[in-house]
Motif scaffolding. Sequence first.
Motif, mmCIF file in Angstrom:
data_model
loop_
_atom_site.group_PDB
_atom_site.id
_atom_site.type_symbol
_atom_site.label_atom_id
_atom_site.label_comp_id
_atom_site.label_asym_id
_atom_site.label_seq_id
_atom_site.Cartn_x
_atom_site.Cartn_y
_atom_site.Cartn_z
ATOM 1 N N ALA A 39 49.275 -20.517 -115.158
ATOM 2 C CA ALA A 39 48.156 -21.444 -115.361
ATOM 3 C C ALA A 39 46.855 -20.975 -114.723
ATOM 4 O O ALA A 39 45.925 -21.748 -114.628
ATOM 5 C CB ALA A 39 48.538 -22.817 -114.821
ATOM 6 N N ASP A 40 46.755 -19.712 -114.306
ATOM 7 C CA ASP A 40 45.543 -19.259 -113.625
ATOM 8 C C ASP A 40 44.370 -19.031 -114.571
ATOM 9 O O ASP A 40 43.238 -19.049 -114.165
ATOM 10 C CB ASP A 40 45.811 -17.996 -112.805
ATOM 11 N N GLY A 41 44.626 -18.843 -115.864
ATOM 12 C CA GLY A 41 43.559 -18.675 -116.843
ATOM 13 C C GLY A 41 43.479 -19.903 -117.730
ATOM 14 O O GLY A 41 44.268 -20.828 -117.610
ATOM 15 N N TRP A 42 42.518 -19.935 -118.632
ATOM 16 C CA TRP A 42 42.390 -21.081 -119.529
ATOM 17 C C TRP A 42 43.347 -20.912 -120.703
ATOM 18 O O TRP A 42 43.165 -20.087 -121.566
ATOM 19 C CB TRP A 42 40.968 -21.220 -120.051
ATOM 20 N N THR A 43 44.406 -21.659 -120.654
ATOM 21 C CA THR A 43 45.377 -21.685 -121.736
ATOM 22 C C THR A 43 45.903 -23.106 -121.833
ATOM 23 O O THR A 43 45.954 -23.831 -120.846
ATOM 24 C CB THR A 43 46.525 -20.683 -121.493
ATOM 25 N N PHE A 44 46.264 -23.512 -123.008
ATOM 26 C CA PHE A 44 46.796 -24.861 -123.182
ATOM 27 C C PHE A 44 48.269 -24.938 -122.802
ATOM 28 O O PHE A 44 48.743 -25.950 -122.310
ATOM 29 C CB PHE A 44 46.636 -25.328 -124.631
ATOM 30 N N ILE A 45 48.993 -23.851 -123.063
ATOM 31 C CA ILE A 45 50.437 -23.808 -122.831
ATOM 32 C C ILE A 45 50.710 -22.745 -121.772
ATOM 33 O O ILE A 45 50.414 -21.572 -121.987
ATOM 34 C CB ILE A 45 51.197 -23.445 -124.133
ATOM 35 N N GLY A 46 51.271 -23.153 -120.637
ATOM 36 C CA GLY A 46 51.560 -22.206 -119.572
ATOM 37 C C GLY A 46 52.946 -22.406 -118.994
ATOM 38 O O GLY A 46 53.544 -23.477 -119.121
ATOM 39 N N ARG A 47 53.458 -21.384 -118.379
ATOM 40 C CA ARG A 47 54.805 -21.375 -117.811
ATOM 41 C C ARG A 47 55.054 -22.524 -116.837
ATOM 42 O O ARG A 47 56.117 -23.116 -116.818
ATOM 43 C CB ARG A 47 55.030 -20.035 -117.110
ATOM 44 N N ASP A 48 54.068 -22.842 -116.032
ATOM 45 C CA ASP A 48 54.250 -23.840 -114.976
ATOM 46 C C ASP A 48 54.512 -25.247 -115.490
ATOM 47 O O ASP A 48 55.015 -26.092 -114.754
ATOM 48 C CB ASP A 48 53.027 -23.872 -114.065
ATOM 49 N N MET A 49 54.176 -25.519 -116.730
ATOM 50 C CA MET A 49 54.351 -26.872 -117.253
ATOM 51 C C MET A 49 55.748 -27.106 -117.825
ATOM 52 O O MET A 49 56.072 -28.228 -118.213
ATOM 53 C CB MET A 49 53.277 -27.195 -118.299
ATOM 54 N N PHE A 50 56.622 -26.085 -117.858
ATOM 55 C CA PHE A 50 57.944 -26.186 -118.471
ATOM 56 C C PHE A 50 59.069 -26.140 -117.452
ATOM 57 O O PHE A 50 58.949 -25.525 -116.406
ATOM 58 C CB PHE A 50 58.158 -25.039 -119.470
ATOM 59 N N GLY A 51 60.171 -26.762 -117.795
ATOM 60 C CA GLY A 51 61.388 -26.698 -117.010
ATOM 61 C C GLY A 51 62.578 -26.912 -117.938
ATOM 62 O O GLY A 51 62.465 -27.562 -118.967
ATOM 63 N N GLN A 62 75.738 -30.620 -123.301
ATOM 64 C CA GLN A 62 75.965 -29.668 -124.391
ATOM 65 C C GLN A 62 74.664 -29.083 -124.920
ATOM 66 O O GLN A 62 74.635 -27.962 -125.389
ATOM 67 C CB GLN A 62 76.695 -30.342 -125.553
ATOM 68 N N THR A 63 73.608 -29.860 -124.841
ATOM 69 C CA THR A 63 72.346 -29.490 -125.473
ATOM 70 C C THR A 63 71.314 -29.114 -124.425
ATOM 71 O O THR A 63 71.068 -29.869 -123.496
ATOM 72 C CB THR A 63 71.815 -30.680 -126.311
ATOM 73 N N GLN A 64 70.707 -27.959 -124.591
ATOM 74 C CA GLN A 64 69.620 -27.559 -123.696
ATOM 75 C C GLN A 64 68.375 -28.374 -124.047
ATOM 76 O O GLN A 64 67.987 -28.482 -125.205
ATOM 77 C CB GLN A 64 69.304 -26.076 -123.856
ATOM 78 N N ILE A 65 67.768 -28.960 -123.038
ATOM 79 C CA ILE A 65 66.522 -29.688 -123.191
ATOM 80 C C ILE A 65 65.465 -28.958 -122.368
ATOM 81 O O ILE A 65 65.623 -28.761 -121.170
ATOM 82 C CB ILE A 65 66.635 -31.146 -122.688
ATOM 83 N N ILE A 66 64.413 -28.550 -123.040
ATOM 84 C CA ILE A 66 63.278 -27.928 -122.360
ATOM 85 C C ILE A 66 62.221 -29.014 -122.254
ATOM 86 O O ILE A 66 61.733 -29.515 -123.262
ATOM 87 C CB ILE A 66 62.743 -26.728 -123.158
ATOM 88 N N HIS A 67 61.896 -29.411 -121.036
ATOM 89 C CA HIS A 67 60.916 -30.481 -120.852
ATOM 90 C C HIS A 67 59.613 -29.888 -120.341
ATOM 91 O O HIS A 67 59.584 -28.807 -119.746
ATOM 92 C CB HIS A 67 61.451 -31.563 -119.906
ATOM 93 N N PHE A 68 58.528 -30.598 -120.599
ATOM 94 C CA PHE A 68 57.214 -30.091 -120.211
ATOM 95 C C PHE A 68 56.253 -31.244 -119.977
ATOM 96 O O PHE A 68 56.471 -32.365 -120.444
ATOM 97 C CB PHE A 68 56.651 -29.144 -121.285
ATOM 98 N N GLY A 69 55.205 -30.955 -119.247
ATOM 99 C CA GLY A 69 54.158 -31.932 -119.001
ATOM 100 C C GLY A 69 52.970 -31.295 -118.312
ATOM 101 O O GLY A 69 53.123 -30.339 -117.556
ATOM 102 N N ALA A 70 51.790 -31.828 -118.618
ATOM 103 C CA ALA A 70 50.563 -31.337 -117.994
ATOM 104 C C ALA A 70 49.463 -32.383 -118.174
ATOM 105 O O ALA A 70 49.537 -33.219 -119.071
ATOM 106 C CB ALA A 70 50.127 -30.008 -118.618
ATOM 107 N N SER A 71 48.465 -32.292 -117.318
ATOM 108 C CA SER A 71 47.279 -33.125 -117.497
ATOM 109 C C SER A 71 46.106 -32.211 -117.857
ATOM 110 O O SER A 71 46.040 -31.059 -117.411
ATOM 111 C CB SER A 71 46.979 -33.929 -116.234
ATOM 112 N N TYR A 72 45.207 -32.734 -118.670
ATOM 113 C CA TYR A 72 44.072 -31.965 -119.171
ATOM 114 C C TYR A 72 42.814 -32.820 -119.111
ATOM 115 O O TYR A 72 42.881 -34.044 -119.042
ATOM 116 C CB TYR A 72 44.285 -31.568 -120.642
#
Length: 142
Positions: A39-51, A62-72
Amino acid sequence: MSAESIVYGCIHDWPSAEPGESARRRTSNRRVIEALPQADGWTFIGRDMFGCAGAPDAGMYQTQIIHFGASYRQVEYEWSLWVAEFEQLLRRLYWTRAVVHLQTELSGTHTFRWEAEEGAHGPGERPLRLRCAWERESDLLG
């Protein structure tokens, strides 16, 4: 101060009767997420917002859930750019559906859904299909 927008949601993989296949998809998805820019540059989607959980009994049945969140800062004015980056990510993942919630101070909450055409999507497959549902939750006009 500018209005804040909150974006959050999840991406669902699909369960498999073959444990090796599920593990391969989970590993591939995790690598894609880890390869996202920080998230150090201007991007809408970054690694830090996912888990995501990686192993059974560690937040996954059984199912992998990739969750994400960010404020803009008012991302709704550049929403088409955010969606384009998110769809680029979806094209590289294994998934069956994805849901994104956009909460805005001025125009309420919007829910966006992507569903795999054939029930499942692998990296580089098929065009993506988006459905949008607007849910009004703002107190500004009420």
